[in-house]
Design an enzyme around this catalytic site. Structure first.
Site, PDB file in Angstrom:
ATOM      1  N   GLU A  61      -0.847  -6.201 -14.842  1.00 20.00           N
ATOM      2  CA  GLU A  61       0.021  -7.379 -14.733  1.00 20.00           C
ATOM      3  C   GLU A  61      -0.477  -8.599 -15.516  1.00 20.00           C
ATOM      4  OE1 GLU A  61       0.790  -8.251 -10.627  1.00 20.00           O
ATOM      5  OE2 GLU A  61       1.771  -6.340 -10.261  1.00 20.00           O
TER       6      GLU A  61
ATOM      7  N   GLU B 247       2.503   0.458  -8.510  1.00 17.76           N
ATOM      8  CA  GLU B 247       2.404  -0.275  -7.243  1.00 17.76           C
ATOM      9  C   GLU B 247       3.790  -0.474  -6.666  1.00 17.76           C
ATOM     10  OE1 GLU B 247       0.353  -4.091  -7.276  1.00 17.76           O
ATOM     11  OE2 GLU B 247      -1.185  -3.293  -8.608  1.00 17.76           O
TER      12      GLU B 247
ATOM     13  N   TYR C 285       8.036  -4.909  -6.593  1.00 17.01           N
ATOM     14  CA  TYR C 285       8.094  -5.306  -5.176  1.00 17.01           C
ATOM     15  C   TYR C 285       9.448  -5.865  -4.766  1.00 17.01           C
ATOM     16  CZ  TYR C 285       3.088  -4.619  -5.046  1.00 17.01           C
ATOM     17  OH  TYR C 285       1.846  -4.048  -5.106  1.00 17.01           O
TER      18      TYR C 285
ATOM     19  N   ARG D 255      -5.438   5.311  -7.573  1.00 22.36           N
ATOM     20  CA  ARG D 255      -5.502   4.277  -8.603  1.00 22.36           C
ATOM     21  C   ARG D 255      -6.439   3.172  -8.115  1.00 22.36           C
ATOM     22  NH1 ARG D 255      -2.013  -0.667  -9.680  1.00 22.36           N
ATOM     23  NH2 ARG D 255      -2.802  -1.329 -11.696  1.00 22.36           N
TER      24      ARG D 255
ATOM     25  N   ASN E  73       4.790  -2.070 -11.784  1.00 27.96           N
ATOM     26  CA  ASN E  73       4.630  -2.501 -10.398  1.00 27.96           C
ATOM     27  C   ASN E  73       5.909  -3.206  -9.974  1.00 27.96           C
ATOM     28  OD1 ASN E  73       2.030  -1.624 -10.724  1.00 27.96           O
ATOM     29  ND2 ASN E  73       1.092  -3.660 -10.683  1.00 27.96           N
TER      30      ASN E  73
ATOM     31  N   HIS F 193      -8.263  -5.813 -13.440  1.00 26.01           N
ATOM     32  CA  HIS F 193      -7.349  -6.262 -12.388  1.00 26.01           C
ATOM     33  C   HIS F 193      -7.836  -7.652 -11.948  1.00 26.01           C
ATOM     34  CE1 HIS F 193      -4.274  -4.552  -9.354  1.00 26.01           C
ATOM     35  NE2 HIS F 193      -4.384  -5.839  -9.081  1.00 26.01           N
TER      36      HIS F 193
END
Ligand code: FCB
Length: 455
Positions: free
Chosen positions: A170, A357, A298, A81, A296, A125
Site C-alpha cells: 500500500e 488483505e 476493505y 502472508r 487489499n 509494510h
C-alpha cells in the site's frame, strides 16, 4: 448459499491464507540488533496513536513465532502472508547487515515450509528504518536505492525459501497518509512531500524487482496496492467528473506508472509544479513486468465534487444513513470488491491477482475461551462470495488472505481495533480462535480438493 456451496465455488488450486505485518505483531523492538523504524518514533510521540500505544511488545510474535505458526496451521490455511522488517535486516537502512535479523526470517520461513504452508513475503509494510528518515525518508531518491540493496540482501539470503515476494504494501498509505494527512508515520503534511514520496516508492518498487530478479529469476514478484473502489456520490455530471479526478489522484498515481509507464495527465497538469522531477528512465524502471498483483480491499468510497478544495476538488462523503459499517466506521460492501477488480481489469493489462488483505474490525469480547463474532463471519462470507463471482466470471484471482491472523497494532488506532480471526489478550498474550477463525477453517475444509491429484 450454504458454506459447502461457497467452498465448492473455488478451484482446487485457489490459495486461502491469513496475513500479518512485522510491525503490527512482532514486538521485540530493540532485540537482536533491530533499530527503530519511523513507526517506533511516531508511536512514541504523544498524541499520534490512540491511547499512546506502541509496537514495543505488540503480539510478542518475535518470541512466540513457533506457536503462532502452529496456530496458523491449525486454521487449515494454505498460505501465510507476512512482512520482513527492514530495520531488523539492515538496521540503519543502509550499510551494515544484521545477521540475527535474517536468522529470524530464515527460521520463520523454515517453520512456514515445515508446516506445508506457502510463504507470501512483503518487503516493506511501513517500517522504514528511522535513520533513513533523517536523510529525507521516502521523499529522497536515495531511499529507493537503499531499498533495492535491502531487497537484494533478502533475495540472496532467503531467496531459496521464498516463492512469492511483494515489494511494497500500500504505497498510497506510506505517501498519502504519511506525508499529506500526517495520520501515519512520518506524520508530514505537505503536497510536494506526498508526490515526491509516491514517486520514490514507485521507483523503489521497480529497482527492487530488478535487483531481486537478477539474483532469483524464478521467484514470483509483485506489489500490493489498496486501490480505492470509487462510486460517484450522485448521478450528477459534477460528481461523476470529480470521481474521475479523485481516481487519478489516488489510484492513478500508482497504477499508471506501474502498468502504463506514465503519470496520469490530469495530475501532472494540475500539480505539475509540486511534482518531483520524473525522468523517462525512472518510468521505465517502475514499469517492471510483474508476476502478480496484490489487492487489499476493505470498503468502497463515494465521491462528491467540492470546488472549494484544491485539485482534485473532490471528497469522499459518508454513505447513506443506516448503511452497515465496521468498528472502523468503514462501510461494508462486498460488491465494491468485485466492482474494483472488474474496473481495474478493464483498464490495465494486469497479472494474476491475489486479494492480499480483506477483513473487518468489530468489537469482540472474549468470554469463557470463546469469541462470538457473527459480523466478521458475515463479512468474510460476503466478500469470499464476491471473490467467487470474480473467479467464475473469468477474472484471474488466485488467492485470498484474511486480514488478519490475529488482533494486532492497528497503526494510528493502536490496539483499540481488532481485525483478527484470533483474539489476543494483550496482558497475557493468550490467543483465542474466534468463531470467524473456526468458520474460516471449516470453509477451507469443505473445498473440493479432488482436482489435487490431477494438478
Ligand atoms: C491496511 C494495512 C494493514 C491493516 C489493515 C486494516 O491498510 O495494510 O496493515 O492495518 O489496513
Amino acid at each position: 448459499m450454504s458454506d459447502l456451496t461457497l467452498a465448492r465455488r473455488f478451484p482446487p488450486e485457489f490459495v486461502f491464507g491469513v496475513a500479518t505485518a512485522a510491525f503490527q505483531i512482532e514486538g521485540a523492538a530493540s532485540e537482536d540488533g533491530r533499530k527503530p523504524s519511523i513507526w517506533d518514533a511516531f508511536s512514541h510521540m504523544p498524541g499520534r496513536v490512540e491511547n499512546g500505544d506502541t509496537g514495543d511488545v505488540a503480539c510478542d510474535h518475535y518470541h512466540r513465532m513457533e506457536s503462532d505458526l502452529d496456530l496458523i496451521a491449525s486454521l487449515g490455511v494454505d498460505a501465510y502472508r507476512f512482512s520482513i522488517a527492514w530495520p531488523r535486516v539492515i538496521p540503519e537502512g543502509r550499510g551494515a547487515i544484521n545477521d540475527k535479523g535474517l536468522d529470524f526470517y530464515e527460521r520463520l520461513l523454515d517453520g512456514i515450509l515445515a508446516r506445508g504452508l506457502k510463504p507470501f513475503a512483503t518487503l516493506y509494510h511501513w517500517d522504514l528504518p528511522l535513520e533513513l528518515q533523517g536523510r529525507g525518508g521516502w521523499t529522497s531518491r536515495e531511499t529507493a536505492h537503499a531499498f533495492a540493496v535491502y531487497a537484494e540482501v533478502v533475495a540472496k539470503r532467503l531467496g531459496d525459501r521464498l516463492s512469492s515476494v511483494a515489494t511494497l504494501n500500500e504505497p498510497w498509505c506510506s505517501s498519502f497518509l504519511g506525508h499529506f494527512t500526517g495520520e501515519h508515520a512520518p506524520g508530514e503534511r505537505n503536497l510536494s512531500a506526498f508526490l515526491a514520496s509516491a514517486h520514490t516508492l514507485n521507483l523503489a518498487h521497480g529497482l527492487a524487482v530488478q535487483a531481486m530478479r537478477a539474483v532469483r529469476p524464478d521467484t514470483a514478484y509483485g506489489i500490493v496496492l489498496n486501490a480505492k473502489s470509487l462510486h460517484p456520490a450522485s448521478a450528477g455530471a459534477a460528481d461523476i467528473a470529480a470521481t474521475g479526478r479523485f481516481d487519478a489522484f489516488h489510484n492513478g498515481l500508482f497504477f499508471e506508472p506501474l502498468f502504463n509507464g506514465r503519470y496520469p495527465d490530469g495530475v501532472s497538469e494540475a500539480l505539475g509544479s509540486a511534482m518531483p522531477a520524473v525522468t523517462s528512465e525512472d518510468l521505465a524502471v517502475i514499469r517492471q513486468p510483474l508476476d502478480f498483483l496484490g489487492i487489499n480491499y476493505y470498503t468502497p468510497e463515494h465521491v462528491a465534487a467540492d470546488p472549494s478544495l484544491a485539485y482534485p476538488a473532490a471528497r469522499a462523503v459518508p454513505p447513506p444513513l443506516g448503511t452497515p459499517v465496521t468498528d472502523m466506521g468503514w462501510e461494508i460492501d462486498a460488491g465494491g470488491l468485485s466492482h474494483l477488480i472488474r474496473q481495474l481489469r478493464s483498464r490495465y493489462a494486469l497479472p494474476p491477482i491475489y486479494i492480499t488483505e480483506n477483513g473487518g474490525a468489530f468489537r469482540d469480547a472474549c468470554a469463557d475461551g470463546a469469541v462470538h463474532d457473527p459480523e466478521r463471519v458475515a463479512y468474510l462470507r460476503d466478500h469470499l462470495s464476491a471473490v467467487a463471482d470474480l473467479v467464475e466470471g473469468g477474472s484471474d484471482v488466485r488467492g485470498y488472505f484474511a486480514w488478519s491472523l490475529m488482533d494486532n497494532f492497528e497503526w494510528a488506532w493502536g490496539y483499540a481495533k481488532r481485525f483478527g480471526l484470533v483474539h489476543v489478550d494483550y496482558a497475557s498474550q493468550e490467543r483465542t480462535i474466534k468463531d470467524s477463525g473456526h468458520w474460516y477453517r471449516d470453509l477451507i475444509g469443505l473445498r473440493d480438493r479432488s482436482g489435487d491429484a490431477a494438478a
